[in-house]
Design a protein around this motif. Structure first.
Motif, PDB file in Angstrom:
ATOM      1  N   MET A   1       0.801  -1.222   0.000  1.00 58.75           N
ATOM      2  CA  MET A   1       0.000   0.000   0.000  1.00 58.75           C
ATOM      3  C   MET A   1       0.838   1.278   0.000  1.00 58.75           C
ATOM      4  O   MET A   1       0.360   2.335  -0.397  1.00 58.75           O
ATOM      5  N   SER A   2       2.072   1.198   0.493  1.00 60.58           N
ATOM      6  CA  SER A   2       2.889   2.408   0.598  1.00 60.58           C
ATOM      7  C   SER A   2       3.507   2.750  -0.748  1.00 60.58           C
ATOM      8  O   SER A   2       4.106   1.897  -1.399  1.00 60.58           O
ATOM      9  N   LYS A   3       3.373   4.027  -1.148  1.00 58.61           N
ATOM     10  CA  LYS A   3       3.970   4.443  -2.412  1.00 58.61           C
ATOM     11  C   LYS A   3       5.448   4.729  -2.232  1.00 58.61           C
ATOM     12  O   LYS A   3       6.249   4.573  -3.139  1.00 58.61           O
ATOM     13  N   LYS A   4       5.821   5.189  -1.034  1.00 58.15           N
ATOM     14  CA  LYS A   4       7.204   5.585  -0.802  1.00 58.15           C
ATOM     15  C   LYS A   4       8.072   4.452  -0.258  1.00 58.15           C
ATOM     16  O   LYS A   4       9.279   4.604  -0.115  1.00 58.15           O
ATOM     17  N   GLY A   5       7.440   3.351   0.134  1.00 57.44           N
ATOM     18  CA  GLY A   5       8.216   2.264   0.729  1.00 57.44           C
ATOM     19  C   GLY A   5       8.767   2.636   2.092  1.00 57.44           C
ATOM     20  O   GLY A   5       9.847   2.206   2.489  1.00 57.44           O
ATOM     21  N   LEU A   6       7.996   3.460   2.811  1.00 60.12           N
ATOM     22  CA  LEU A   6       8.467   3.936   4.113  1.00 60.12           C
ATOM     23  C   LEU A   6       7.286   3.989   5.092  1.00 60.12           C
ATOM     24  O   LEU A   6       6.312   4.685   4.857  1.00 60.12           O
ATOM     25  N   ALA A   7       7.401   3.215   6.173  1.00 62.89           N
ATOM     26  CA  ALA A   7       6.332   3.212   7.168  1.00 62.89           C
ATOM     27  C   ALA A   7       6.825   3.837   8.461  1.00 62.89           C
ATOM     28  O   ALA A   7       8.013   3.807   8.761  1.00 62.89           O
TER      29      ALA A   7
END
Lengths: 304, 357
Positions: B147-153
């Motif tokens: 779900m993350s577009k940036k690949g950062l949670a």
């Protein structure tokens, strides 16, 4: 980015500033009310419950103020009319407030809150940067600034304020001069309660629009410390509150940024900063003594 | 007059005490110690729902009592001892920080059966129980990576104890199984429940560019922030969908009821013994809240992973896994033993944080 951080700091600092302003007035009249935490949480639960039931966050704000003030009346009755020990009564008020609010709020846990929406002031809010930060805030933020200006004027420019400071410095002499000590202190305590309640309303309507038991999480105690930190001067409360807020938020950002400093140390930073400033302030003993209300915390029984 | 009132009150107390004791002989008293308010919307509430399920199922044989808001530390010992003295036959202490206090009181009351949640110390009359929350976190990590577009949670953590570190690692491993470059930022709030601070932590993470949030703290404040800022988030301990109907992807839901019923029954029929129980998704001690607000293929992936974990086909901590500094922890195909997990004090590769010691 800077703007975002600043906005977060303002939300975090506002309840501290408001509650501390109320306590400052009470202490200037010579009453030490350690029940700020209890009055704050009562304000929070009253505000949330009212806003949830009526759908109007503004009624919630009113209920928060009323709840805090009503609760402080209990403190006033005990310490001013029955002349109980202020420290013990204040502590009891905090414990009672945390318990009663938990009971009152039980059916409101987990419900969606009603957020107090920002009021954008036309024209002024169009100023780049400053406009968005200062003039597109919620009602309680504006009230916090108005409080500082108002209290500062009241204490140092008005006749009633002068009388109140006289009571705080020497209630015996003030009484001899014909000033009604007990009535003035009742009003000061009520004002303190109303402010703590407003701060609580900010928590449950703006900061995190929800009700959770113990949601004040020690902010009342920080407000108390701020009053000493500010050496009983209104504008210094603003500085102290924002400094504390800035360090609190700054350490979270430092963590997220990954500065490699242990998080326990960063979490302790706001408190460490407070201690350092207190040490610097109290370095000059004489100015500290001048600012401290001399009758603070002492019981007063009018001799008839 | 005053003396008379005191005397009356004292005799009333004696009578009250006696009737209490008489009742206790008919019904077994089962007691609970909570770290937070029973309505915290998260961890403690989940235990309280379990307690109510127990009362509903066995109300004819047992009665329950609880103490809430018991601070971890010396106060806990007093609270637990008070319970033990008030005829509790069985005491569940439901927070990691109650471990030493539980052990101390248990030594004084050998006939009382104790069950301590999430700890690692036990005795003849102290059992431990825990849920494999990391299984749920692994699934969440996979969803986050999709779900993350940036690949950062962003990860809002409470205290650096093994339970929390394990959760962070499982989340990262899950995410990396989908996107090898996935990163997580961790912020330690140093609290279990302070909505203001949790919200501040959430805001700091969002301002630093994360576009998905997860939490190991107990209130719904982070989900509210996520909803406000228009990003996605996961719930913790209870289904928090009410706080973010368009925000929550799923949540780990603690389901203690069946466990409490099973163990209390065992205590009544005499088959209870001290065990170290660590159940997972397959036992139903934790369940996943409905997968919502995600495309069908992500949902299908999550369901498939859940099924694989339940069947035992997939263990989240299966090598090859490197530690944060790049050194090898598990070789390809090797599974971590439970002891390492329960004492976990290191990060796996990809976690963008320095673990507080």
């Amino acid at each position: 980015m800077f703007e975002a951080i600043l906005l977060t700091v303002m939300t975090a600092a506002t309840p501290l500033v408001i509650a501390a302003m109320g306590e400052l007035v009470a202490e200037r009249s010579g009453v030490l009310n350690l029940g700020v935490e209890g009055m704050m949480i009562m304000g929070a639960v009253c505000a949330f419950a009212t806003a949830h039931m009526t759908g109007s966050p503004y009624l919630g704000v009113l209920a928060g103020i009323g709840g805090g003030a009503l609760f402080s009346l209990l403190f006033g009755f005990l310490t001013l009319t029955l002349v109980t020990n202020q420290v013990a009564t204040g502590l009891a008020l905090t414990i009672l407030g945390l318990g009663v609010s938990g009971q009152l709020g039980e059916s409101f846990v987990g419900l969606a809150g009603t957020k107090l929406q920002p009021i954008t002031i036309p024209v002024l809010s169009d100023i780049p940067f400053i406009g968005r930060v200062l003039f597109a805030q919620d009602l309680i933020f504006y009230l916090s600034i108005a409080l500082i200006i108002g209290v500062n004027w009241f204490l140092f420019k008005s006749r009633t304020g002068l009388k109140m400071r006289a009571i705080g410095d020497n209630h015996g002499s003030a009484h001899a001069l014909g000033i009604n000590v007990v009535r003035t202190r009742y009003l000061a305590v009520l004002f303190g309660g109303a402010c703590a309640g407003l701060a609580g309303a900010q928590l449950s309507l703006v900061y995190t629009p929800q009700w959770v038991e113990n949601m004040s999480a020690g902010r009342g105690w920080i407000a108390l410390a701020l009053v000493v930190f500010a050496s009983w001067r209104p504008w210094r409360i603003l500085a102290g509150g924002y400094l504390f807020g800035a360090v609190t938020i700054g350490q979270l950002h430092a963590q997220a940024f990954g500065v490699g400093i242990p998080s326990q140390f960063l979490s302790a930073l706001p408190y460490a900063a407070t201690i350092v400033v207190l040490v610097i302030i109290s370095h000059n003993r004489r100015t500290t003594l001048i600012n401290t209300p001399a009758s603070l915390g002492k019981p007063f029984v009018p001799d008839r | 007059m005053k003396k008379l009132i005191i005397a009356l009150a004292a005799s009333a107390a004696v009578l009250g005490g006696m009737s209490g004791a008489a009742q206790a002989q008919e019904k077994t008293k089962v007691c609970f110690i909570y770290v937070g308010p029973k309505t915290d919307g998260g961890w403690t509430q989940a235990h309280d729902i379990g307690r109510m399920a127990l009362e509903k199922a066995m109300g004819d044989k047992i009665e329950t009592a609880f103490l809430e808001n018991v601070p971890e530390g010396p106060d806990a010992e007093r609270a637990i001892e008070r319970m033990a003295r008030s005829n509790c036959a069985m005491i569940y202490t439901t927070s990691f920080g109650f471990m030493d206090a539980t052990m101390k009181v248990a030594a004084k009351f050998p006939k009382v059966k104790f069950e301590h949640a999430t700890g690692f110390k036990s005795a003849d009359n102290v059992a431990t129980y825990n849920a494999r929350f990391y299984e749920g976190r692994y699934i969440q990590g996979q969803i986050a990576a999709k779900m993350s577009k940036k690949g950062l949670a962003g990860y809002i953590a409470s205290f650096p104890i093994p339970e929390v570190v394990m959760g962070i690692n499982a989340f990262e491993l899950g995410a990396k199984s989908v996107n090898p470059d996935f990163k997580i930022k961790v912020v330690w709030a140093n609290t279990w429940a302070d909505p203001g601070k949790e919200a501040d932590a959430a805001k700091a993470l969002v301002d630093q560019g994360v576009d998905i949030l997860t939490q190991h703290t107990d209130t719904t404040a982070p989900i509210q922030v996520a909803a406000e800022r228009g990003i996605m988030a996961f719930g913790q301990a209870s289904d928090m969908i009410a706080a973010g109907p368009k925000t929550q992807l799923t949540a780990i839901v603690d389901t203690w009821g069946p466990y409490y019923i099973k163990r209390t029954k065992a205590a009544l029929d005499g088959s209870w013994k001290s065990e170290q129980i660590w159940d997972g998704l397959k036992d139903g001690i934790l369940t996943m809240a409905p997968y919502t607000n995600m495309p069908d293929d992500v949902k299908a992936m999550a369901e498939e992973t859940e099924a694989k974990i339940k069947s035992g086909e997939l263990h989240p901590f299966t090598g090859p896994i490197n530690k944060q500094d790049g050194s090898e922890w598990l070789k390809a195909g090797e599974k971590s033993d439970d002891k390492t997990l329960l004492g976990m004090n290191f990060y796996v590769e990809g976690v963008d944080d320095k673990l507080p010691k």
